[in-house]
Design an enzyme around this catalytic site. Sequence first.
Site, mmCIF file in Angstrom:
data_model
loop_
_atom_site.group_PDB
_atom_site.id
_atom_site.type_symbol
_atom_site.label_atom_id
_atom_site.label_comp_id
_atom_site.label_asym_id
_atom_site.label_seq_id
_atom_site.Cartn_x
_atom_site.Cartn_y
_atom_site.Cartn_z
ATOM 1 N N GLY A 1 -60.701 0.911 -14.997
ATOM 2 C CA GLY A 1 -60.103 1.059 -13.672
ATOM 3 C C GLY A 1 -60.271 -0.225 -12.880
ATOM 4 N N GLU B 137 -64.457 -2.929 -25.852
ATOM 5 C CA GLU B 137 -63.994 -1.759 -26.581
ATOM 6 C C GLU B 137 -63.354 -2.227 -27.877
ATOM 7 O OE1 GLU B 137 -61.425 0.054 -23.587
ATOM 8 O OE2 GLU B 137 -63.074 1.382 -23.033
ATOM 9 N N GLU C 157 -64.210 -1.659 -18.089
ATOM 10 C CA GLU C 157 -62.977 -2.434 -18.318
ATOM 11 C C GLU C 157 -62.242 -2.462 -16.990
ATOM 12 O OE1 GLU C 157 -62.482 -3.967 -21.041
ATOM 13 O OE2 GLU C 157 -64.060 -2.993 -22.192
ATOM 14 N N CYS D 247 -52.959 -3.739 -17.216
ATOM 15 C CA CYS D 247 -54.044 -4.655 -16.853
ATOM 16 C C CYS D 247 -53.879 -6.016 -17.528
ATOM 17 C CB CYS D 247 -55.388 -4.041 -17.226
ATOM 18 S SG CYS D 247 -55.441 -3.507 -18.946
ATOM 19 N N THR E 197 -64.042 -0.205 -8.097
ATOM 20 C CA THR E 197 -64.600 1.078 -8.570
ATOM 21 C C THR E 197 -65.685 0.802 -9.606
ATOM 22 O OG1 THR E 197 -62.360 1.954 -8.344
ATOM 23 C CG2 THR E 197 -63.977 3.397 -9.354
ATOM 24 N N ASN F 3 -52.394 3.941 -15.329
ATOM 25 C CA ASN F 3 -51.270 3.090 -15.757
ATOM 26 C C ASN F 3 -50.807 3.368 -17.188
ATOM 27 O OD1 ASN F 3 -53.707 1.924 -16.643
ATOM 28 N ND2 ASN F 3 -52.758 -0.066 -16.832
#
Length: 480
Positions: free
Chosen positions: A226, A461, A248, A282, A230, A150
């Site tokens: 992602g 992060e 994340e 996101c 996943t 994205n």
Amino acid sequence: MQKLKNYINGELVEPQLGQYIDNVEPATGQIYSQIPDSTVEDLEQAVAAAENAQPAWAALSLEKRAEILTKVADAIDGHSNELAKAEAIDNGKPFSLAKNVDIYRASANIRFFAQAITQFSSESHAMGNEAINYTLRDPIGIVGCISPWNLPLYLFTWKIAPALAAGNTVIAKPSEVTPMTAYLFTKICNEAGLPPGVLNILHGTGPSIGNPLTTHPKIKAISFTGGTSTGAHISRVTAGMFKKLSLELGGKNPTLVFADCDFEETVENVVRAAFANQGQICLCGSRIYIERPIYDKFKAAFVGKVKALKIGDPLEPSTQHGALVSKPHMDKVLSYIELAQDEGGTILTGGKQVTMKGRCRDGFFVEPTVIEGLDNNCRTNQEEIFGPVCTIMPFDSDEEAIELANGTQYGLASSVWTNDLKRAHRVAKEIEAGIVWINCWLLRDLRTPFGGVKSSGVGREGGLEALRFFTEPKNVCIKY
Ligand code: NDP
């Protein structure tokens, strides 16, 4: 047809098994390049290069590492038009967004961590007159960075920059759907003098190269951005391997609009929060809760502005709403719009695929869509759609707003629109999310912790959090 290559030991190389995957331009629906379908053979080559390069990279002075990374950031700036165009073609996002958000941030990410590492300090703990402890923070070694489609170069650099700044060597995998800017970035790294093997980039699918990367015994940390499923898969396959994991993941972010907000400014920003990058960020606010006294007025103004968004060719400067990233993703988004109607929702605007004229006639365009009349617990309001679809719902009290906001498995971001200071603080404290924006959205200070709670991820992060993640602390205790 352009064939992209892997980047191993500073060189652009073909995949060892010689297999490629088609890469499609979302705005036209046409295959325009091919990318390596990398396999474990390529991974072993990359691991050897990263292992070989790591000691010398870690031994460089912080100033030298910072200088090389700053040159990489400068080179991104020098190629920003080319990179923004490549991102718009590869992802379907408007060129203006790619230039002002994606490529701008890619350079800012690298520049930020180049500086941050020179300011990074570790702790010391004195034990009275008895002893002193100090903490060493060494690089981990070889780390893996996996990024989504994205915000391709933006999120790719957000991961590799702190990893490299901290003295690790990296094996990175961009999304197979948007590989182009990571490929162009390899030329930038060579131009800037990044030593061979310090960064290695493998293209390919999650199963063929992502999975072996996460489970490779020599790769000691994985930074992944992602989808939640996943992320769960990566947690499962690495269980028992004692790797550091930063995950994340997805979101279903609430936007809380109170009656005392600055109306015009709020409407404008809530539209942006819902539909920027075609809703494929996101952090996008896809569940919009509006305090009942202004519900009808807000709805009319909001829908009016959404209708006015200009859908078009991502390469046209006036385009505000480009293509979705792929046909499967467009089909998924359209299926959710159908589901929303089955669940009793009313479409206030949008709801359909857009057939464009000219070069974009086969592109993956979907109208920005606003839906009302749904229950908070329905699938449309619980599952991440990750497209240009949002729902609006009224609420009657702060408590109800908080309960609705917290009523999903996700907890990534949120935004709150109010002029009541006490309420802003109280709601911010109560919301279950890693990020709360008050009277703003996507205003980012790279020093702040970034990440989600609940099913939106593990770890943070940004700033020192990222440097801590990419280093291994060791306590040294000295008796006086
Ligand atoms: P995916 O989870 O499908 O893919 C993310 C990356 O992981 C891709 O590079 C993908 O490769 C790779 N991958 C897929 N399967 C595996 C596997 N088994 N092992 C290792 N790697 C694998 O997400 P999307 O690319 O569809 O991105 C959208 C999602 O990302 C949304 O849920 C969104 O919310 C989330 N996201 C979260 C952010 C955050 O900061 N929390 C920021 C941005 C997005 P490939 O695509 O090549 O198959």
